[in-house]
Design a protein around this motif. Sequence first.
Motif, short mmCIF file in Angstrom:
data_model
loop_
_atom_site.label_atom_id
_atom_site.label_comp_id
_atom_site.label_asym_id
_atom_site.label_seq_id
_atom_site.Cartn_x
_atom_site.Cartn_y
_atom_site.Cartn_z
N ARG A 11 -25.73 -19.90 60.52
CA ARG A 11 -26.58 -18.71 60.65
C ARG A 11 -27.06 -18.55 62.10
NH1 ARG A 11 -31.19 -16.25 62.41
NH2 ARG A 11 -32.41 -18.12 61.90
N ASP A 12 -28.07 -19.30 62.46
CA ASP A 12 -28.65 -19.07 63.79
C ASP A 12 -27.71 -19.48 64.92
OD1 ASP A 12 -30.56 -18.02 65.38
OD2 ASP A 12 -31.99 -19.67 65.19
N LYS A 173 -41.76 -21.20 63.86
CA LYS A 173 -40.55 -20.50 64.27
C LYS A 173 -40.69 -20.06 65.72
CE LYS A 173 -37.98 -16.32 62.99
NZ LYS A 173 -36.64 -16.81 63.27
N HIS A 202 -38.52 -25.01 64.23
CA HIS A 202 -37.31 -24.26 64.58
C HIS A 202 -37.48 -23.75 66.00
CE1 HIS A 202 -33.94 -21.41 63.95
NE2 HIS A 202 -34.63 -20.65 64.79
N HIS A 204 -35.30 -23.16 70.14
CA HIS A 204 -34.03 -22.84 70.82
C HIS A 204 -33.99 -23.53 72.19
CE1 HIS A 204 -32.50 -19.56 68.16
NE2 HIS A 204 -33.75 -19.61 67.75
N GLN A 238 -29.66 -24.03 68.89
CA GLN A 238 -30.52 -25.19 68.65
C GLN A 238 -29.95 -26.46 69.30
OE1 GLN A 238 -30.26 -22.92 65.72
NE2 GLN A 238 -32.20 -22.28 66.57
CO CO Z 1 -33.84 -18.93 65.71
#
Ligand code: CO
Length: 456
Positions: A11-12, A173, A202, A204, A238
């Motif tokens: 997904r991400d 997030k 979560h 990045h 990530q």
């Molecule tokens: Co994200």
Amino acid sequence: MGVKIVETCLRDGHQSLFATRMNTEEVLKALPELDRVGYHALEIWGGATFDACLRFLNEDPWERLREAKKLCKNTKLQMLFRGQNILGYRHYADDVVEKFVEKSIKNGIDIIRIFDALNDIRNLESAVRATKKYGGECQIALSYTTSPVHTVEYYVELAKKIEALGADSICIKDMAGVLLPNDAYRLIKALKENTKLPIELHSHCTAGQCEMTYLKAIEAGVDIVDCALSPFAGGTSQPCTEALNVALRGTQYDPKLNTEMLDIAAQKMQPVRQKYLANGLLNPKVLSVNANIIKYQVPGGMLSNLINQLKQQGASEKLEEVLREVPNVRKDMGYPPLVTPLSQMVGTQAVLNVLSGERYKMVPKEINDYLHGRYGASPAPVDEEIRHKIIGDDKVITYRPADDLQPEFLELKKKYKGIAKSDEDVLSIALFGDVAIKFIEQRNEDAKPTVIKVEA
Ligand code: CO
């Protein structure tokens, strides 16, 4: 007990690196191995995956979910759900929210991560209620950002409300990757002290902070972190799953993932990465560290959108100027976190402010709606002078925006009974309108038996 890992590559990972273009065949490729790694969950579904299926890939997102569920018997499947926006870009009526949650769970989703861009709890209520009603695991995500109002105390108060709302866990997030290591430590310590719920992080790698932040978060007691398999890790995505697994080996935090399965899965997914690098969808720009992210607070997905938007306008050289305008627009709007749909709205407004040569000379409908209160309450008050310039003396709503919306599901079902073959189809149409209709009509056409003419 060791720290748990949620795998985001399906997904991400591809959303952050190459505009969510991985097709279902590629998504399913390494799923049997990923299912045996020992993850807490596999993130597989969300707004952009759903949208890209219908819009660009000519694929049914529901079908992808069902196929994934068949291959994934040991690991929970997780989706990202934008509160009252569901996976779309406006507020939907409560009955559509409930039906979407019901069908997501029935088609294979186990954990629903629900968030609201503005952290307006009222926009989460109906999705949370539905998730619990249909037996899903309900995680509520705090949209993390930095601003004069987004303090540790602010997030602790929010976490308490989330616990009271009945969430099973809380996610921080950090879509922009702006959470710094020592801030993460303080925030997670404070959340652990003030709620009983498991805490997930979560973030990045965009700004080059994330691996350090994860380590400090783990030392502060975070329960779960989101990582991506190596072919989809780093850059705007990530931290690498395999790397974190090795880094924690032999410590009290050891995630104890199956390294053999990780290896095979990574080998299977490597050619997918190569394909998108070769066809240009994966721009090497998003793979390098952008230290300026801390200054501009722009999430990876938004950064690649801005690059594309300016390229299309033939104004690539304005990128720095637009990035400098983003924090100004954010301040004017009362410091909304830059997450969908606010990231697109603030980004587009910043582009318009720069390219038109006059601030707020051109304003998209979404910003206009936002200033009317139709997205919910802004974290801090908006700039009244700018609001007045844009909406004049119009009334601003202060109640839950969805209270204005009449039930819409049965109406849509009736309207599209000739096209929609299932409630899932109706939901696709409810969220993505013409894009979904075009896909469904084509799919129905393709499914018709071919008439074979027999020569006399
Ligand atoms: Co994200």
